[in-house]
Design an enzyme around this catalytic site. Sequence first.
Site, PDB file in Angstrom:
ATOM      1  N   THR A 192       1.050  -0.776  -0.132  1.00 36.08           N
ATOM      2  CA  THR A 192      -0.100  -0.312  -0.435  1.00 36.08           C
ATOM      3  C   THR A 192       1.289   1.324   0.515  1.00 36.08           C
ATOM      4  O   THR A 192       0.212   2.263  -0.738  1.00 36.08           O
ATOM      5  CB  THR A 192      -0.883   0.276   1.046  1.00 36.08           C
ATOM      6  OG1 THR A 192      -1.728  -0.981   0.578  1.00 36.08           O
ATOM      7  CG2 THR A 192      -1.679   1.242   1.207  1.00 36.08           C
TER       8      THR A 192
ATOM      9  N   HIS B   3       2.239   2.010  -3.261  1.00 36.29           N
ATOM     10  CA  HIS B   3       1.327   2.416  -4.255  1.00 36.29           C
ATOM     11  C   HIS B   3       0.861   4.310  -3.473  1.00 36.29           C
ATOM     12  O   HIS B   3       1.082   5.631  -5.088  1.00 36.29           O
ATOM     13  CB  HIS B   3      -0.330   1.839  -3.758  1.00 36.29           C
ATOM     14  CG  HIS B   3      -0.180   0.768  -4.068  1.00 36.29           C
ATOM     15  ND1 HIS B   3      -0.693   0.273  -5.895  1.00 36.29           N
ATOM     16  CD2 HIS B   3      -0.688  -0.364  -3.994  1.00 36.29           C
ATOM     17  CE1 HIS B   3      -0.624  -1.050  -5.924  1.00 36.29           C
ATOM     18  NE2 HIS B   3      -0.647  -1.450  -5.336  1.00 36.29           N
TER      19      HIS B   3
HETATM   20 ZN    ZN Z   1       0.312  -3.196   5.702  1.00 36.04          ZN
END
Ligand code: ZN
Length: 341
Positions: free
Chosen positions: A40, A43
């Site tokens: 994440t 990203h």
């Molecule tokens: Zn994580």
Amino acid sequence: MKALVKSAAEVGLWAEDRPLPQIGPEDVLIRVKKTGICGTDIHIWNWDEWAARTVPVGLVTGHEFAGEIVEKGALVQGLEIGQRCSGEGHLIGKLSRQSRAGRFHLDPATRGIGVNEPGAFAEYLRLPAFNVVPLPDAIDDDIGAILDPLGNAVHTALSFDLVGEDVLITGAGPIGIMAAAVARHVGARHVVITDVNPARLELAAQVADVTPVNVAKEDLREVQSRLKMAQGFDIGMEMSGNQQALDQMIDSLVMGGKIAMLGIPPGKSPVDWSRIVFKAITIKGVYGREIFETWYKMIAMLENGLDVRRVITHRFKAADFVQGFEVMRSGLSGKVVLDWT
Ligand code: ZN
């Protein structure tokens, strides 16, 4: 305090000085010791379409952490200054039907630290006391910093009964590898993990007692017959978000097989539903961790021999975070841990 901030709507993260977070009466202040870099966070670093739509510019990022409580609000009970802890990074609402039924992980008003709210890539983190998970001595800060993704792995792996079952995991990223270790720990018979990245498959074999298969080179059916599976895999865990991997999984499952799905396919992807119907396959979407049942089971397993330490392949000082992100972005690493002490 030092913090890693998404200071601009472009590629990168920036180290900045930020004021100490102010805590409310039901919060604690945590001195962060170690943090894990998540997919994440990549990203968010890359500022892809999802990140640009979701993350406010100026946010302190990061959500995988271990630390120590240094201050607590007036209403906080059962936690003490000096308590080592990790914590659930999903901040839930308390008003939905799901929350009021105790199914906190299904609350639709959930907000994530390091995604929607100030995060853990910082010397100090404010967290509701409700979200704090105390760490026993047996779990050090390195492991404490990866309990969030290990929790994803545990949540996925414990979605279905694995005792004596043959398990296929598609995607040998850190979570897939940890899910393989969990599957073995709870008594699966064969655990096969697939990927097309040799480095990841090698790491999988180092961390867990699994059969790594490079599906770019090897035929999964041959592996199945070598392992003497009569029909196919009983349980699948989809960890790659790759359409071909899901197709192959559906192909390789027994009649009545079950799939726990954590991988996120990019956009809408075509699915041959007829095969799912005719094979009577059950598919469960998995989000986050069960609050706090996954945490309880995960810590119990870690105290009882579950070993995922080797999934951490790189450690950096927080000041050297750029190197940490480069290693993560190479796709050749396991978990990367940053040291904030
Ligand atoms: Zn994580």
